[in-house]
Design a protein around this motif. Structure first.
Motif, PDB file in Angstrom:
ATOM      1  N   ASP A 352     -34.290  19.289   8.101  1.00 29.03           N
ATOM      2  CA  ASP A 352     -33.102  19.205   7.553  1.00 29.03           C
ATOM      3  C   ASP A 352     -32.480  17.545   7.876  1.00 29.03           C
ATOM      4  O   ASP A 352     -32.288  17.207   8.702  1.00 29.03           O
ATOM      5  CB  ASP A 352     -32.002  20.024   8.240  1.00 29.03           C
ATOM      6  CG  ASP A 352     -30.863  20.001   7.458  1.00 29.03           C
ATOM      7  OD1 ASP A 352     -30.528  19.154   6.623  1.00 29.03           O
ATOM      8  OD2 ASP A 352     -29.607  20.771   7.923  1.00 29.03           O
ATOM      9  N   LYS A 353     -32.605  16.882   6.594  1.00 30.67           N
ATOM     10  CA  LYS A 353     -32.133  15.452   6.540  1.00 30.67           C
ATOM     11  C   LYS A 353     -30.603  15.289   6.622  1.00 30.67           C
ATOM     12  O   LYS A 353     -29.999  14.396   6.832  1.00 30.67           O
ATOM     13  CB  LYS A 353     -32.544  14.769   5.732  1.00 30.67           C
ATOM     14  CG  LYS A 353     -34.190  14.216   5.495  1.00 30.67           C
ATOM     15  CD  LYS A 353     -34.735  13.584   4.447  1.00 30.67           C
ATOM     16  CE  LYS A 353     -36.038  13.255   4.710  1.00 30.67           C
ATOM     17  NZ  LYS A 353     -36.734  12.729   3.393  1.00 30.67           N
ATOM     18  N   GLY A 354     -29.730  16.478   6.441  1.00 26.40           N
ATOM     19  CA  GLY A 354     -28.334  16.404   6.354  1.00 26.40           C
ATOM     20  C   GLY A 354     -28.005  16.786   4.689  1.00 26.40           C
ATOM     21  O   GLY A 354     -28.679  16.904   3.892  1.00 26.40           O
ATOM     22  N   SER A 355     -26.651  16.615   4.698  1.00 26.34           N
ATOM     23  CA  SER A 355     -26.219  16.905   3.403  1.00 26.34           C
ATOM     24  C   SER A 355     -24.959  15.899   3.265  1.00 26.34           C
ATOM     25  O   SER A 355     -24.315  15.466   4.401  1.00 26.34           O
ATOM     26  CB  SER A 355     -25.951  18.265   3.075  1.00 26.34           C
ATOM     27  OG  SER A 355     -24.719  18.816   4.048  1.00 26.34           O
ATOM     28  N   MET A 356     -24.330  15.743   2.066  1.00 29.18           N
ATOM     29  CA  MET A 356     -23.310  14.906   1.891  1.00 29.18           C
ATOM     30  C   MET A 356     -22.480  15.187   0.470  1.00 29.18           C
ATOM     31  O   MET A 356     -23.247  15.731  -0.292  1.00 29.18           O
ATOM     32  CB  MET A 356     -23.750  13.430   1.789  1.00 29.18           C
ATOM     33  CG  MET A 356     -24.755  13.153   0.682  1.00 29.18           C
ATOM     34  SD  MET A 356     -25.636  11.445   0.869  1.00 29.18           S
ATOM     35  CE  MET A 356     -26.320  11.376   2.636  1.00 29.18           C
ATOM     36  N   ALA A 357     -21.644  14.714   0.316  1.00 26.40           N
ATOM     37  CA  ALA A 357     -20.773  14.883  -0.986  1.00 26.40           C
ATOM     38  C   ALA A 357     -19.753  13.794  -1.161  1.00 26.40           C
ATOM     39  O   ALA A 357     -19.277  13.266  -0.146  1.00 26.40           O
ATOM     40  CB  ALA A 357     -20.153  16.182  -0.956  1.00 26.40           C
ATOM     41  N   THR A 358     -19.494  13.377  -2.345  1.00 30.64           N
ATOM     42  CA  THR A 358     -18.771  12.129  -2.569  1.00 30.64           C
ATOM     43  C   THR A 358     -17.362  12.789  -3.069  1.00 30.64           C
ATOM     44  O   THR A 358     -17.343  13.709  -3.972  1.00 30.64           O
ATOM     45  CB  THR A 358     -19.192  10.947  -3.338  1.00 30.64           C
ATOM     46  OG1 THR A 358     -18.016  10.074  -3.333  1.00 30.64           O
ATOM     47  CG2 THR A 358     -19.362  11.551  -4.697  1.00 30.64           C
ATOM     48  N   ILE A 359     -16.222  12.607  -2.707  1.00 31.47           N
ATOM     49  CA  ILE A 359     -14.946  13.055  -3.432  1.00 31.47           C
ATOM     50  C   ILE A 359     -14.388  12.017  -4.394  1.00 31.47           C
ATOM     51  O   ILE A 359     -13.784  12.510  -5.424  1.00 31.47           O
ATOM     52  CB  ILE A 359     -14.011  13.391  -2.183  1.00 31.47           C
ATOM     53  CG1 ILE A 359     -14.609  14.686  -1.600  1.00 31.47           C
ATOM     54  CG2 ILE A 359     -12.463  14.009  -2.873  1.00 31.47           C
ATOM     55  CD1 ILE A 359     -15.344  14.159  -0.292  1.00 31.47           C
ATOM     56  N   GLY A 360     -14.411  10.612  -4.084  1.00 32.88           N
ATOM     57  CA  GLY A 360     -13.757   9.680  -4.852  1.00 32.88           C
ATOM     58  C   GLY A 360     -14.403   8.309  -4.411  1.00 32.88           C
ATOM     59  O   GLY A 360     -14.990   8.040  -3.163  1.00 32.88           O
ATOM     60  N   ARG A 361     -13.620   7.242  -4.841  1.00 34.99           N
ATOM     61  CA  ARG A 361     -13.750   5.816  -4.416  1.00 34.99           C
ATOM     62  C   ARG A 361     -13.433   5.844  -2.890  1.00 34.99           C
ATOM     63  O   ARG A 361     -12.375   6.035  -2.327  1.00 34.99           O
ATOM     64  CB  ARG A 361     -12.625   5.391  -5.082  1.00 34.99           C
ATOM     65  CG  ARG A 361     -12.407   3.768  -5.075  1.00 34.99           C
ATOM     66  CD  ARG A 361     -11.311   3.560  -5.956  1.00 34.99           C
ATOM     67  NE  ARG A 361     -11.117   2.040  -5.845  1.00 34.99           N
ATOM     68  CZ  ARG A 361     -11.911   0.906  -6.540  1.00 34.99           C
ATOM     69  NH1 ARG A 361     -12.710   1.597  -7.321  1.00 34.99           N
ATOM     70  NH2 ARG A 361     -11.921  -0.104  -6.620  1.00 34.99           N
ATOM     71  N   ASN A 362     -14.390   5.300  -2.002  1.00 32.01           N
ATOM     72  CA  ASN A 362     -14.307   5.184  -0.606  1.00 32.01           C
ATOM     73  C   ASN A 362     -14.264   6.332  -0.057  1.00 32.01           C
ATOM     74  O   ASN A 362     -13.804   6.421   1.059  1.00 32.01           O
ATOM     75  CB  ASN A 362     -13.137   4.137  -0.505  1.00 32.01           C
ATOM     76  CG  ASN A 362     -13.372   2.715  -0.872  1.00 32.01           C
ATOM     77  OD1 ASN A 362     -14.526   2.367  -1.156  1.00 32.01           O
ATOM     78  ND2 ASN A 362     -12.259   2.158  -1.241  1.00 32.01           N
ATOM     79  N   LYS A 363     -14.490   7.508  -0.701  1.00 32.41           N
ATOM     80  CA  LYS A 363     -14.113   8.993  -0.051  1.00 32.41           C
ATOM     81  C   LYS A 363     -15.255   9.650  -0.095  1.00 32.41           C
ATOM     82  O   LYS A 363     -15.652  10.151  -1.174  1.00 32.41           O
ATOM     83  CB  LYS A 363     -13.056   9.744  -0.687  1.00 32.41           C
ATOM     84  CG  LYS A 363     -11.545   8.839  -0.342  1.00 32.41           C
ATOM     85  CD  LYS A 363     -10.422   9.891  -1.311  1.00 32.41           C
ATOM     86  CE  LYS A 363      -9.183   9.028  -1.392  1.00 32.41           C
ATOM     87  NZ  LYS A 363      -9.292   7.767  -2.183  1.00 32.41           N
ATOM     88  N   ALA A 364     -16.296   9.824   1.075  1.00 28.84           N
ATOM     89  CA  ALA A 364     -17.301  10.817   0.910  1.00 28.84           C
ATOM     90  C   ALA A 364     -17.249  11.267   2.422  1.00 28.84           C
ATOM     91  O   ALA A 364     -16.872  10.872   3.225  1.00 28.84           O
ATOM     92  CB  ALA A 364     -18.642   9.920   0.699  1.00 28.84           C
ATOM     93  N   VAL A 365     -18.065  12.297   2.385  1.00 31.02           N
ATOM     94  CA  VAL A 365     -18.283  13.101   3.728  1.00 31.02           C
ATOM     95  C   VAL A 365     -20.095  13.260   4.045  1.00 31.02           C
ATOM     96  O   VAL A 365     -20.625  13.567   3.070  1.00 31.02           O
ATOM     97  CB  VAL A 365     -17.615  14.480   3.763  1.00 31.02           C
ATOM     98  CG1 VAL A 365     -16.108  14.310   3.801  1.00 31.02           C
ATOM     99  CG2 VAL A 365     -18.275  15.345   2.730  1.00 31.02           C
ATOM    100  N   VAL A 366     -20.462  12.848   5.140  1.00 30.68           N
ATOM    101  CA  VAL A 366     -21.812  12.894   5.257  1.00 30.68           C
ATOM    102  C   VAL A 366     -22.104  13.778   6.788  1.00 30.68           C
ATOM    103  O   VAL A 366     -21.290  13.467   7.564  1.00 30.68           O
ATOM    104  CB  VAL A 366     -22.478  11.744   5.525  1.00 30.68           C
ATOM    105  CG1 VAL A 366     -23.777  11.610   5.758  1.00 30.68           C
ATOM    106  CG2 VAL A 366     -22.324  10.737   4.114  1.00 30.68           C
ATOM    107  N   ASP A 367     -22.922  14.587   6.507  1.00 34.64           N
ATOM    108  CA  ASP A 367     -23.398  15.667   7.684  1.00 34.64           C
ATOM    109  C   ASP A 367     -24.840  14.996   8.252  1.00 34.64           C
ATOM    110  O   ASP A 367     -25.512  15.450   7.294  1.00 34.64           O
ATOM    111  CB  ASP A 367     -23.300  16.899   7.530  1.00 34.64           C
ATOM    112  CG  ASP A 367     -21.965  17.565   7.621  1.00 34.64           C
ATOM    113  OD1 ASP A 367     -20.817  16.784   8.033  1.00 34.64           O
ATOM    114  OD2 ASP A 367     -21.536  18.964   7.415  1.00 34.64           O
ATOM    115  N   LEU A 368     -24.953  14.400   9.147  1.00 28.82           N
ATOM    116  CA  LEU A 368     -26.642  13.949   9.477  1.00 28.82           C
ATOM    117  C   LEU A 368     -26.686  15.170  10.497  1.00 28.82           C
ATOM    118  O   LEU A 368     -25.779  15.621  11.267  1.00 28.82           O
ATOM    119  CB  LEU A 368     -26.516  12.744  10.025  1.00 28.82           C
ATOM    120  CG  LEU A 368     -26.551  11.577   8.896  1.00 28.82           C
ATOM    121  CD1 LEU A 368     -26.666  10.270   9.428  1.00 28.82           C
ATOM    122  CD2 LEU A 368     -27.391  11.986   7.705  1.00 28.82           C
TER     123      LEU A 368
END
Lengths: 425, 425
Positions: A352-368
């Motif tokens: 599991d390398k993790g997951s991520m999502a982007t919500i908008g400009r300068n706004k993302a969430v990353v789970d490593l």
């Protein structure tokens, strides 16, 4: 199908998605004949489909010709075909362009939209799993605004300018964020004679948090980002139907909208044949063992979204995402080679390398695995990773230019209605 | 149509092509209300359509949202509409989204494919005047090769791999050259199991030279370039019909092909209304005076391909190309301003900047008024000019990246069948 029969074993791969392509690459330079079948002549980078729908990217930059990927290898064949049935007794697949025998068969057909049997949503809602679907959605969004200009009825305008997205997984969240940015940055300029402040983006989730496959901190932050962008987030709301005008839910809540986008679920895209009843498990996926071997068959494998490999951590199979598909494809390549040299296969282990999502400009969430972060840095990581995984140097360059341009100019220029959606239906 | 009636005069422009857009830009910051109507929400850079058909460029890079062009100006309105009729007595246009009154009307509807009444070619041939048509052609070309793989019949393969282009103007010549480059650089890699040396490109011209609007030296050199690339050039051959399998000509010559591309002529895309019989001249164009005023009307103008302004040098009207359209659009902008301030209008004078065509890599022909040249330098000039005239910084960047990539890699990557052509018909 005019594929020469040689003395080397023939491996037939159904599907040129992440799993199929990474398997094919792994089999290059091996002493096998590989035949890939797909109903499209291109590989789609699905994580960026929402950017096509929202005018940030051209469809051509997130797709790549399968022949071009395979043309570097010898002994590879591609056929544009719809697989109709697997005939395991005859070791053959039946397609719309004829039959093909195999020594080993790999099912990498991926997933399709899951409406959970809801016919009204299937008929009236929009999905976003393929490039044509994404282009239809792009056309529809733009057509709605053109149409809103023509009416004096506030109710009709509000309906046309209300976007209801059902399902707050990565696709739903990313699409909602992108629409919110369009509302803010583009609509007031493009439609000065329309009160675009009235545009609504409603994101509906059946469970109690968005991005529920990610960490609670990512969910929380993503929801804050969405609200900051003006998206209405509805949790614990179960959508029950959509007649083309009204979205009904299990409670009294309902939404008037001309556009329902369904991103609430996917299911395996199974093929006919084999003993379907026994094999198909939750999520319409095919049960495989730890070597990705389809239960009961020595010579049929399944990889990616379609494969349900039950493990301790994932009793119902790995998440239906790019990473497990890529890893399973690669791993099966190694196992097929071992099988052909009479070595024992090795069990698959998901890293599991993790997951991520982007919500908008300068706004993302990353789970490593050991580190979770959100915001500007996460956004840059998201972009870098997505550029890295895109196939093709040209695609990377073009996507990079588009992102850089969009970032600097607060713009997205691919807002063209090339194939009208409404008129064609 | 919900366009506010103000005290300033309303100028309605039908068509967002080269003429319409350059007029609209000229009218910016003037004390008028401008309404542009177009059936597409984007402006198409038609000179590069053949690159979309042949997989060198994405459609989105040669199109530009009309709203984006106009959003910088105040008092501009755009409506996505099909104009059905002009009602000059009522000073109104009738469209599929309602009626609209005008103070001044500008017809900038451009041109469409001219089949010269040949129904069999219209039904079975492909045209390339719009982005959807170019995408259909791209799909068809690729589908032909996929289909050729599936048959053992040499005759059927040859038919599928024979491309017949009728009309050796710039479009026909450029398309033929691009197909020849695909044959050489891409097909052997993409279709190793097909004998792509048998691919034929036949370019048919009714007169005695290709690019007959250009200088004899350009024609001669272009023909040499085409032959060097392996294109069969047929001159003095008049095509009489195409039944979907055989192209017949006035002589005994005929061609078996699955693909006829018709680039042999364009005609004005007229609108109903006014006194059509008296106004429509050769080429289905509307007769205008030296101020681009439609004969008999004070308040209706026509610019670009649709306008036939008879001059000493061009008794049947200016060439149906971008340059006269751009110049007439700009000039009419000046004249409308003069008209509104009760100054006499100035006659239009066409400044011939020359013409050019590209045949392939390092192969182009350029006719400037006092200087004609061919080859590598001409090719760079051609690229520079086309980049310069593309609308939008992002489009220029993306096209430049694609061209640079294609040049270095001898490649063109946009060979995706996104919307199948055959299956949909």
């Amino acid at each position: 199908m005019n594929i020469p029969k040689t003395s080397t074993p023939r491996i037939v791969i159904i599907g040129g998605g992440f799993a199929g392509i990474s398997l094919a690459k792994k089999l290059s330079k091996k002493d096998v004949q590989v035949v890939m079948l797909d109903r499209h002549n291109y590989h789609t980078f699905q994580p960026l489909l929402y950017q096509v729908s929202t005018g940030a990217l051209e469809p051509d930059s997130i797709a790549y010709p399968i022949r071009k990927i395979l043309s570097q290898y010898r002994n590879f064949y591609f056929r544009l075909a719809d697989v109709e049935e697997v005939l395991p007794e005859q070791k053959k697949v039946k397609t719309d362009i004829g039959e093909l025998s195999y020594d080993y068969l790999v099912i990498a057909t991926g997933s399709k939209t899951n409406y959970y049997g809801n016919q009204s949503i299937k008929e009236n809602g929009m999905a976003m799993k393929t490039i044509p679907q994404s282009l239809n959605l792009r056309s529809l969004i733009l057509e709605n605004f053109e149409q809103a200009l023509l009416t004096d009825s506030i109710d009709e305008q509000d309906m046309l300018m209300n976007f209801v997205i059902v399902g707050a997984g990565p696709t739903g969240v990313e699409l909602a964020g992108a629409l919110a940015e369009i509302k803010k940055g583009i609509l007031p300029k493009d439609y000065p004679d329309l009160d675009t402040r009235r545009v609504q983006i409603n994101l509906i989730q059946a469970s109690d948090r968005v991005l529920q496959e990610m960490s609670p901190v990512a969910s929380k932050k993503a929801e804050q980002f969405l609200e900051k962008l003006g998206v209405h987030v509805w949790k614990n709301v179960l959508v029950t139907g959509y007649d083309g005008e009204t979205v009904s839910t299990k409670s009294d809540l309902s939404f008037k909208t001309a556009t329902l986008i369904w991103s609430a679920g996917v299911m395996g895209a199974t093929v006919k044949g084999m003993n379907a009843e026994d094999l198909i498990v939750k999520g319409n996926r095919i049960r495989v063992n730890q070597y990705n071997q389809v239960d009961g068959y020595e010579d049929i494998f399944a990889v990616g979204d379609i494969a349900a490999m039950s493990t301790e951590k994932f009793p119902d199979g790995h998440p239906m995402m790019a990473q497990p598909a890529i890893q399973q494809g690669k791993h099966l390549g190694i196992n097929l080679e071992r099988l052909l040299s009479n070595k024992p296969m090795k069990p698959f282990n998901y890293f599991d390398k993790g997951s991520m999502a982007t919500i908008g400009r300068n706004k993302a969430v990353v789970d490593l695995p050991n580190f979770k972060f959100q915001g500007v840095f996460a956004w840059f990581v998201w972009m870098f990773i997505h550029l890295f995984f895109l196939i093709g140097f040209r695609n990377r360059m073009v996507v990079f230019i588009n992102w850089a341009y969009n970032y600097i100019r607060f713009d997205r220029e691919a807002r063209l209605i090339i194939r009208p959606y409404k008129k064609s239906t």
